[in-house]
Design a protein around this motif. Sequence first.
Motif, PDB file in Angstrom:
ATOM      1  N   ALA A 102      35.069 -16.712 -37.930  1.00 31.68           N
ATOM      2  CA  ALA A 102      35.447 -17.803 -38.829  1.00 31.68           C
ATOM      3  C   ALA A 102      36.677 -18.524 -38.304  1.00 31.68           C
ATOM      4  O   ALA A 102      36.726 -19.763 -38.271  1.00 31.68           O
ATOM      5  N   GLY A 103      37.685 -17.760 -37.870  1.00 36.15           N
ATOM      6  CA  GLY A 103      38.906 -18.368 -37.337  1.00 36.15           C
ATOM      7  C   GLY A 103      38.645 -19.186 -36.088  1.00 36.15           C
ATOM      8  O   GLY A 103      39.169 -20.299 -35.942  1.00 36.15           O
ATOM      9  N   ILE A 104      37.819 -18.658 -35.203  1.00 37.60           N
ATOM     10  CA  ILE A 104      37.516 -19.380 -33.961  1.00 37.60           C
ATOM     11  C   ILE A 104      36.666 -20.615 -34.268  1.00 37.60           C
ATOM     12  O   ILE A 104      36.835 -21.659 -33.629  1.00 37.60           O
ATOM     13  N   ALA A 105      35.769 -20.511 -35.241  1.00 34.19           N
ATOM     14  CA  ALA A 105      34.982 -21.685 -35.654  1.00 34.19           C
ATOM     15  C   ALA A 105      35.908 -22.787 -36.159  1.00 34.19           C
ATOM     16  O   ALA A 105      35.768 -23.957 -35.782  1.00 34.19           O
ATOM     17  N   PHE A 106      36.873 -22.415 -37.018  1.00 33.77           N
ATOM     18  CA  PHE A 106      37.834 -23.398 -37.514  1.00 33.77           C
ATOM     19  C   PHE A 106      38.600 -24.024 -36.350  1.00 33.77           C
ATOM     20  O   PHE A 106      38.773 -25.239 -36.285  1.00 33.77           O
ATOM     21  N   GLY A 107      39.054 -23.183 -35.418  1.00 35.18           N
ATOM     22  CA  GLY A 107      39.821 -23.687 -34.269  1.00 35.18           C
ATOM     23  C   GLY A 107      39.005 -24.593 -33.376  1.00 35.18           C
ATOM     24  O   GLY A 107      39.484 -25.629 -32.903  1.00 35.18           O
ATOM     25  N   ASN A 108      37.740 -24.207 -33.146  1.00 32.69           N
ATOM     26  CA  ASN A 108      36.855 -25.031 -32.312  1.00 32.69           C
ATOM     27  C   ASN A 108      36.670 -26.425 -32.894  1.00 32.69           C
ATOM     28  O   ASN A 108      36.635 -27.417 -32.173  1.00 32.69           O
TER      29      ASN A 108
END
Length: 408
Positions: A109-115
């Motif tokens: 979820a965090g990496i999706a937000f960052g991407n």
Amino acid sequence: MNRSMVSHFVALLGVLFIALNLRGPFTSVAPLLAQIMETLGLNASKGGFVTALPLIALAIFSPVTPKLVNRVGIEPSLIIALFCIAFGIVIRSMGSEYMLYLGTIILGAGIAFGNVLLPSIVKKLFPNKISVITSIYVLVMGIGATFSASSMVPLSQLQLGDVDGWQIALLLNLIFPVTAVIYWWPKLLLGNSKSTQNTDYSVSIKPLLKSPTAWYVTLALGINSFTFYSLAGWLPRILTSFGYTDIQSGYIYGLLQFSTILPGLILIPILSKIRNHVILIIACSSGVTFSLIGLLVIPNLSIFWVVLFGLSNCSTFIVALSFIGLRTLNSEQATALSGMAQSFGYGLAAMGPSLIGYFYTVTNAWELPLFIITIFSGICTIFSALAARKNLIPLGCYLSIQTKAHRQ
């Protein structure tokens, strides 16, 4: 160095600290997977699920990001993303099968937000250098991924009481989000940049569904991701069927990962000068198709074809990713397009290996699966060329939302 140059350098540093978080925590699992499976008693299916779960998480959480931005703004959303990554790393390292799954989901979820957020941040901070900055941060993503993956096995030799070495190794990925939070947190507290809460435009994917340009960018990125993960997921098996040993297949697979780093270096000087991206992205995307045809027809040159595939595919990804900023009019629109493109892209990517595996099971040969990937790469070239045309997504997509905001 004048104040403007210092300001740009500081902003670039912030972008790169975020980029370091967007691949490394994922690629760190593969080298430790055998240790993890042995310790937790996972079978091959569960081990495969661990590797597929990040892509599923990215597909699910990417479209959530615009809603998060609407609620708290871009910079606070970024801090939330970094905390999710850090929390997910900790949970994932606790030594339990379910904590492994849960931590990976939170991390995803965090990496999706960052991407999703990073292209909009580049649009906001570097509106005149989108392609170059995109190339630089993709390069840093690759460096972070390579560093993390290559350091996991040596770090897993460390021991701390009853804690397994792989847990320590995975936990040390915390250095990425902690460093980024230390950098971005003071900026948020000082309020140096205004949050998107103060803008007249809301962030939503729905209005973009009516824009052909938005779909061209989405399909270019999505199909490009499909071709990469479809081939990469089965490459060692494909190579052994061509007569390569397991060790040779492993080395060639490593070359594929290494070759995805190089386009960032190659494209930086090119993207700083070129204005028409149509010819460039057609050349890059056609290289993917050519390499797949070569792998089918002349498998004895697999090393060359695999390296060409990695170079061409990542080059296509970098140029197509820059379109998120180049085809939008503001950072809010860029956030929405990024969410749309990456959700669809990782959804396709997650389906790719299973689809290719199904066709291999049906035919018991790799010719048809490779041919299917080749067809998709040709379709990617078409949509990449359409996305490269200088057609901006109309700001009118937001008029109804803007009017609603004013009425409130």
